[in-house]
Enzyme design. Structure first.
Site, short mmCIF file in Angstrom:
data_model
loop_
_atom_site.label_atom_id
_atom_site.label_comp_id
_atom_site.label_asym_id
_atom_site.label_seq_id
_atom_site.Cartn_x
_atom_site.Cartn_y
_atom_site.Cartn_z
N ASP A 51 0.83 -1.20 0.00
CA ASP A 51 0.00 0.00 0.00
C ASP A 51 0.87 1.26 0.00
O ASP A 51 0.36 2.38 -0.06
CB ASP A 51 -1.02 0.00 1.15
CG ASP A 51 -0.37 -0.06 2.51
OD1 ASP A 51 0.87 -0.18 2.58
OD2 ASP A 51 -1.10 0.01 3.52
N SER A 52 2.20 1.06 0.01
CA SER A 52 3.13 2.17 -0.24
C SER A 52 2.90 2.72 -1.66
O SER A 52 3.43 3.77 -2.01
CB SER A 52 4.58 1.73 -0.06
OG SER A 52 4.83 0.51 -0.73
N ASP A 90 -1.20 -6.01 -0.48
CA ASP A 90 -1.64 -5.40 0.77
C ASP A 90 -3.13 -5.13 0.77
O ASP A 90 -3.68 -4.59 -0.21
CB ASP A 90 -0.94 -4.04 0.96
CG ASP A 90 0.25 -4.12 1.90
OD1 ASP A 90 0.33 -5.08 2.69
OD2 ASP A 90 1.10 -3.22 1.84
N LYS A 120 -1.67 -9.30 2.60
CA LYS A 120 -0.96 -8.88 3.81
C LYS A 120 -1.82 -7.85 4.53
O LYS A 120 -2.51 -7.06 3.89
CB LYS A 120 0.41 -8.27 3.46
CG LYS A 120 1.16 -7.69 4.67
CD LYS A 120 2.62 -7.42 4.40
CE LYS A 120 2.96 -6.08 3.81
NZ LYS A 120 2.49 -4.91 4.58
N GLU A 122 -1.98 -5.35 8.44
CA GLU A 122 -1.24 -4.82 9.58
C GLU A 122 -1.99 -5.09 10.88
O GLU A 122 -3.20 -4.89 10.94
CB GLU A 122 -1.03 -3.31 9.43
CG GLU A 122 -0.17 -2.95 8.23
CD GLU A 122 0.02 -1.43 8.06
OE1 GLU A 122 -0.41 -0.66 8.95
OE2 GLU A 122 0.59 -1.04 7.03
N GLU A 189 8.51 -4.15 10.83
CA GLU A 189 9.02 -2.87 10.31
C GLU A 189 9.56 -2.00 11.44
O GLU A 189 8.90 -1.75 12.45
CB GLU A 189 7.87 -2.13 9.57
CG GLU A 189 8.33 -0.82 8.97
CD GLU A 189 7.38 -0.25 7.92
OE1 GLU A 189 6.39 -0.92 7.54
OE2 GLU A 189 7.64 0.87 7.45
#
Ligand code: KIV
Length: 271
Positions: A51-52, A90, A120, A122, A189
């Site tokens: 999602d960057s 993501d 993925k 978070e 991270e």
């Protein structure tokens, strides 16, 4: 037999075998067909459609704005290019938190509309219902702990996480919970290297770090950062393998000069 049949696709099982034999996992992000093709052909093990994309593709300050439709667009573009690497997409902010049905629907859309290998997300205990529900549909899940950019407004900074004992303990518990639930790997991270080492030793599943030190089972970087396309972002953990910004600007400058000087196109480049 086509060339593609000879390529052995990376699977979640192969990643756990790599951890077992101590072979480090190389992971990079990609968001489009052309870059993903190069990254895959270079032999990277895992490609993350992160999602960057919100930052490096769309120019937003945070990862919050990127939508599920946009992630699906990037994911499908990447999957069309990739023959070997495992592709992870993501789940963007707002598509899995607090509602496991929503999490499953979002993941099913990603799997059906991109043909990626996994998703993925978070978080630890806060999202465990979502993790369980996605896994129950047979969709492989990669976890992400430590600095979680989707929670930037909760923390207010992108500084190193889990330096204090209480936060480190929570991170270890979350990592174990994700492993027990059935996640096939976890990204850590921006945490202290010793904590990264500790988690990698405690878990059987691969632990992939970004700013988590050298003792984890693999590394991931954002492709635009490691190639030196992004210029303002210089965290300590980032190693730049190239200064592509300078190369691109140089080449574009040469092109502009040639056009202005009527040096391009020449006779051979004309019909
Ligand atoms: O979105 C992303 O690029 C990521 C990596 C930083 C791990 O999540």
């Amino acid at each position: 037999m086509s060339v593609h049949n000879e390529i052995k696709k990376v699977t979640t099982h192969r990643l756990s075998e790599m951890k077992l034999r101590g072979e480090k996992i190389a992971m990079l992000t990609s968001y489009d067909f052309s870059m993903a093709k190069l990254v895959d052909e270079a032999g990277v093990d895992v490609i993350l459609v992160g999602d960057s994309a919100s930052n490096v593709m769309s120019g937003f300050e945070t990862t919050i704005p990127v939508t599920l439709d946009q992630m699906i667009y990037h994911g499908a573009s990447v999957v069309r290019a990739v023959h070997r690497a495992l592709v992870v997409v993501d789940l963007p902010f707002g598509t899995y938190q607090g509602n496991s049905r929503n999490a499953l629907d979002s993941s099913i859309r990603i799997m059906k509309e991109t043909a990626a290998d996994s998703v993925k997300l978070e978080g630890g205990v806060e999202v465990i219902d979502s993790v369980n529900r996605i896994l129950s549909a047979g969709i492989p899940v990669m976890g992400h702990l430590g600095l979680m950019p989707q929670s930037i407004h909760k923390f207010g900074t992108y500084t190193v996480r889990a330096k204090e004992e209480e936060e480190a303990e929570k991170l270890i518990n979350d990592a174990k919970l994700l492993e027990e639930a059935g996640c096939f790997a976890i990204v850590l991270e921006k945490i202290p290297a010793d904590l990264g080492k500790n988690v990698a030793q405690e878990l059987k599943i691969p632990v992939i770090g970004i700013g988590a030190g050298p003792y984890v089972d693999g590394q991931v970087l954002v492709i635009h950062d490691m190639l030196g396309i992004t210029q303002q972002f210089s965290p300590r953990f980032l190693r730049r393998y190239h200064n592509l910004a300078a190369e691109i600007k140089g080449a574009v400058g040469n092109y502009i000069e040639d056009v202005k000087a009527e040096n391009f196109p020449n006779e051979k480049e004309s019909y």
